[in-house]
Design a protein around this motif. Structure first.
Motif, PDB file in Angstrom:
ATOM      1  N   VAL A  79     -15.952   0.611  -1.457  1.00 17.55           N
ATOM      2  CA  VAL A  79     -16.528   0.120  -0.204  1.00 17.55           C
ATOM      3  C   VAL A  79     -18.046   0.003  -0.351  1.00 17.55           C
ATOM      4  CG1 VAL A  79     -16.859   0.570   2.250  1.00 17.55           C
ATOM      5  CG2 VAL A  79     -14.683   1.145   1.181  1.00 17.55           C
ATOM      6  N   PHE A  80     -18.648   1.013  -0.971  1.00 17.06           N
ATOM      7  CA  PHE A  80     -20.096   0.994  -1.172  1.00 17.06           C
ATOM      8  C   PHE A  80     -20.511  -0.196  -2.032  1.00 17.06           C
ATOM      9  CE2 PHE A  80     -23.983   1.995  -3.442  1.00 17.06           C
ATOM     10  CZ  PHE A  80     -24.813   2.443  -2.417  1.00 17.06           C
ATOM     11  N   GLU A  81     -19.752  -0.473  -3.082  1.00 11.21           N
ATOM     12  CA  GLU A  81     -20.078  -1.606  -3.943  1.00 11.21           C
ATOM     13  C   GLU A  81     -20.067  -2.912  -3.159  1.00 11.21           C
ATOM     14  OE1 GLU A  81     -18.628  -2.212  -7.839  1.00 11.21           O
ATOM     15  OE2 GLU A  81     -18.221  -0.092  -8.217  1.00 11.21           O
ATOM     16  N   ALA A  82     -19.098  -3.058  -2.258  1.00  8.54           N
ATOM     17  CA  ALA A  82     -19.025  -4.263  -1.438  1.00  8.54           C
ATOM     18  C   ALA A  82     -20.246  -4.367  -0.524  1.00  8.54           C
ATOM     19  CB  ALA A  82     -17.749  -4.254  -0.608  1.00  8.54           C
ATOM     20  N   VAL A  83     -20.674  -3.235   0.032  1.00  7.69           N
ATOM     21  CA  VAL A  83     -21.858  -3.214   0.892  1.00  7.69           C
ATOM     22  C   VAL A  83     -23.103  -3.526   0.059  1.00  7.69           C
ATOM     23  CG1 VAL A  83     -23.347  -1.759   2.326  1.00  7.69           C
ATOM     24  CG2 VAL A  83     -20.854  -1.640   2.579  1.00  7.69           C
ATOM     25  N   SER A  89     -27.111  -9.716  -2.018  1.00  8.41           N
ATOM     26  CA  SER A  89     -26.975 -11.171  -1.928  1.00  8.41           C
ATOM     27  C   SER A  89     -27.747 -11.715  -0.738  1.00  8.41           C
ATOM     28  CB  SER A  89     -25.500 -11.574  -1.841  1.00  8.41           C
ATOM     29  OG  SER A  89     -24.899 -11.045  -0.674  1.00  8.41           O
ATOM     30  N   ARG A  90     -27.769 -10.970   0.351  1.00 13.32           N
ATOM     31  CA  ARG A  90     -28.537 -11.381   1.539  1.00 13.32           C
ATOM     32  C   ARG A  90     -30.032 -11.382   1.224  1.00 13.32           C
ATOM     33  NH1 ARG A  90     -26.331  -7.927   5.782  1.00 13.32           N
ATOM     34  NH2 ARG A  90     -27.890  -6.410   5.161  1.00 13.32           N
ATOM     35  N   ALA A  91     -30.478 -10.361   0.491  1.00 11.00           N
ATOM     36  CA  ALA A  91     -31.888 -10.281   0.103  1.00 11.00           C
ATOM     37  C   ALA A  91     -32.265 -11.442  -0.807  1.00 11.00           C
ATOM     38  CB  ALA A  91     -32.160  -8.951  -0.593  1.00 11.00           C
ATOM     39  N   ALA A  92     -31.410 -11.721  -1.797  1.00 11.16           N
ATOM     40  CA  ALA A  92     -31.681 -12.812  -2.729  1.00 11.16           C
ATOM     41  C   ALA A  92     -31.744 -14.151  -2.003  1.00 11.16           C
ATOM     42  CB  ALA A  92     -30.604 -12.852  -3.809  1.00 11.16           C
ATOM     43  N   ALA A  93     -30.861 -14.348  -1.027  1.00  7.41           N
ATOM     44  CA  ALA A  93     -30.860 -15.598  -0.258  1.00  7.41           C
ATOM     45  C   ALA A  93     -32.150 -15.740   0.548  1.00  7.41           C
ATOM     46  CB  ALA A  93     -29.645 -15.636   0.666  1.00  7.41           C
ATOM     47  N   ASP A  94     -32.612 -14.638   1.138  1.00  7.29           N
ATOM     48  CA  ASP A  94     -33.858 -14.674   1.916  1.00  7.29           C
ATOM     49  C   ASP A  94     -35.054 -14.993   1.027  1.00  7.29           C
ATOM     50  OD1 ASP A  94     -32.482 -14.062   4.219  1.00  7.29           O
ATOM     51  OD2 ASP A  94     -32.990 -11.936   4.208  1.00  7.29           O
ATOM     52  N   ILE A  95     -35.096 -14.382  -0.160  1.00  7.54           N
ATOM     53  CA  ILE A  95     -36.199 -14.628  -1.086  1.00  7.54           C
ATOM     54  C   ILE A  95     -36.176 -16.067  -1.570  1.00  7.54           C
ATOM     55  CG2 ILE A  95     -37.170 -14.014  -3.340  1.00  7.54           C
ATOM     56  CD1 ILE A  95     -35.995 -11.165  -2.851  1.00  7.54           C
ATOM     57  N   ARG A  96     -34.982 -16.554  -1.906  1.00  2.72           N
ATOM     58  CA  ARG A  96     -34.855 -17.933  -2.387  1.00  2.72           C
ATOM     59  C   ARG A  96     -35.258 -18.928  -1.295  1.00  2.72           C
ATOM     60  NH1 ARG A  96     -30.040 -17.571  -3.808  1.00  2.72           N
ATOM     61  NH2 ARG A  96     -30.428 -16.988  -5.967  1.00  2.72           N
ATOM     62  N   GLU A  97     -34.842 -18.661  -0.071  1.00  2.00           N
ATOM     63  CA  GLU A  97     -35.188 -19.555   1.037  1.00  2.00           C
ATOM     64  C   GLU A  97     -36.698 -19.590   1.262  1.00  2.00           C
ATOM     65  OE1 GLU A  97     -34.218 -20.185   5.822  1.00  2.00           O
ATOM     66  OE2 GLU A  97     -33.285 -18.555   4.700  1.00  2.00           O
ATOM     67  N   ALA A  98     -37.336 -18.425   1.185  1.00  3.81           N
ATOM     68  CA  ALA A  98     -38.786 -18.371   1.370  1.00  3.81           C
ATOM     69  C   ALA A  98     -39.506 -19.136   0.263  1.00  3.81           C
ATOM     70  CB  ALA A  98     -39.256 -16.923   1.393  1.00  3.81           C
ATOM     71  N   VAL A 119     -38.300  -7.557   2.302  1.00  2.00           N
ATOM     72  CA  VAL A 119     -36.920  -7.111   2.109  1.00  2.00           C
ATOM     73  C   VAL A 119     -36.858  -5.621   1.787  1.00  2.00           C
ATOM     74  CG1 VAL A 119     -34.976  -7.246   0.498  1.00  2.00           C
ATOM     75  CG2 VAL A 119     -35.915  -9.344   1.489  1.00  2.00           C
ATOM     76  N   VAL A 120     -37.736  -5.154   0.884  1.00  5.55           N
ATOM     77  CA  VAL A 120     -37.658  -3.754   0.459  1.00  5.55           C
ATOM     78  C   VAL A 120     -38.050  -2.781   1.567  1.00  5.55           C
ATOM     79  CG1 VAL A 120     -38.059  -4.294  -1.968  1.00  5.55           C
ATOM     80  CG2 VAL A 120     -40.015  -3.735  -0.501  1.00  5.55           C
ATOM     81  N   GLN A 121     -38.580  -3.302   2.676  1.00  4.08           N
ATOM     82  CA  GLN A 121     -38.909  -2.444   3.810  1.00  4.08           C
ATOM     83  C   GLN A 121     -37.780  -2.400   4.843  1.00  4.08           C
ATOM     84  OE1 GLN A 121     -43.149  -2.773   5.264  1.00  4.08           O
ATOM     85  NE2 GLN A 121     -43.242  -4.437   3.767  1.00  4.08           N
ATOM     86  N   ARG A 148     -27.186  -9.941 -11.054  1.00  2.42           N
ATOM     87  CA  ARG A 148     -26.367 -11.029 -10.516  1.00  2.42           C
ATOM     88  C   ARG A 148     -26.996 -11.637  -9.270  1.00  2.42           C
ATOM     89  NH1 ARG A 148     -21.254  -8.471 -11.917  1.00  2.42           N
ATOM     90  NH2 ARG A 148     -21.162  -7.514  -9.873  1.00  2.42           N
ATOM     91  N   SER A 149     -27.894 -10.912  -8.618  1.00  2.00           N
ATOM     92  CA  SER A 149     -28.451 -11.420  -7.371  1.00  2.00           C
ATOM     93  C   SER A 149     -29.960 -11.583  -7.435  1.00  2.00           C
ATOM     94  CB  SER A 149     -28.057 -10.494  -6.214  1.00  2.00           C
ATOM     95  OG  SER A 149     -28.369  -9.148  -6.536  1.00  2.00           O
ATOM     96  N   SER A 150     -30.688 -10.467  -7.301  1.00  4.96           N
ATOM     97  CA  SER A 150     -32.140 -10.536  -7.240  1.00  4.96           C
ATOM     98  C   SER A 150     -32.752 -11.081  -8.524  1.00  4.96           C
ATOM     99  CB  SER A 150     -32.725  -9.152  -6.947  1.00  4.96           C
ATOM    100  OG  SER A 150     -32.235  -8.651  -5.725  1.00  4.96           O
TER     101      SER A 150
END
Length: 234
Positions: A79-83, A89-98, A119-121, A148-150
């Motif tokens: 479950v933790f791995e999924a979280v 992935s959400r962080a990577a998407a935000d960084i890529r969008e910016a 993001v790190v905050q 795989r993400s960041s």
């Protein structure tokens, strides 16, 4: 005087599983159950940490049975791995969008850096990725998930910056520099997250990396080759 009943589980947003109809109802219900479990687990892991979050609390918050949880996950670590994957992935998407907000590679790098420091905050990223991630997943698995993400996002930004000058976009030195840059960012992100004044710490990191990028920009403007890089296209 009668005492009020004790709370058995932490208070978290009750997501529940929405009712669905039509073809594929079982598959839709299964997907909704899994999503609900991950969302509730994210809230609990963020607030209480991995060690102090139980599977009972997760299934109660998601309003499903423990059997439903085990249908999707082998246990709490799964479950933790999924979280972890969701938060990363959400962080990577935000960084890529910016970073994609500008066509200029240097502005792209600065925008990506600023978003990373935002993001790190975020509480979920701090607790799940920075604090609990390494110990729960182990070093090797943790790095696999990050890359795989960041890391893929950092590589994209570095390629845009260094490929804008005289260095070829497929130069192996770009990947070497990206890995070094990503390591520096990860360490800086951890320092920002642990700081008593994250905003001030983030500002110092942004200024320091800004100087590095400015130096690279000057070198590229002068047509200087990177040591170990391949020949410039001519």
């Amino acid at each position: 005087m009668t005492k009020p009943p004790a709370k058995l589980i932490p208070e978290v947003p009750r997501v529940g599983v929405p009712k669905v109809s039509g073809s594929g109802r079982r598959q839709q219900y299964s997907a909704a159950t899994k999503q609900s479990l991950v969302e509730v687990a994210e809230a609990l892991f963020t607030e209480h940490g991995y060690a102090h979050t139980s599977l009972d609390a997760i299934v109660a918050g998601a309003e499903v049975t423990k059997g439903a949880l085990y249908h999707h996950f082998s246990g709490k670590q799964a479950v933790f791995e999924a979280v972890f994957e969701l938060v990363e992935s959400r962080a990577a998407a935000d960084i890529r969008e910016a970073a994609q907000g500008s066509d200029d590679p240097w502005e792209k790098a600065q925008a990506g850096l600023r978003e990373f420091l935002e993001v790190v905050q975020q509480p979920a990223y701090q607790r799940v990725v920075i604090q609990d991630g390494p110990s729960v997943l182990g070093h090797e698995r943790y790095r696999e998930q990050e890359e795989r993400s960041s890391y893929a996002t950092v590589v994209e930004i570095v390629h845009a910056v260094l490929g804008a000058g005289t260095w070829a976009a497929d130069d192996p030195m770009l990947d070497t520099f990206a890995r070094i840059f990503f390591g520096a960012l990860s360490a800086a992100g951890g320092a920002v997250a642990a700081s008593t004044d994250p905003a001030e710490s983030a500002a110092r990191v942004e200024a320091a990396i800004g100087h590095i990028l400015a130096g690279l920009q000057v070198l590229q403007a002068q047509g200087v080759d990177m040591p170990g890089s391949g020949p410039r296209p001519g």
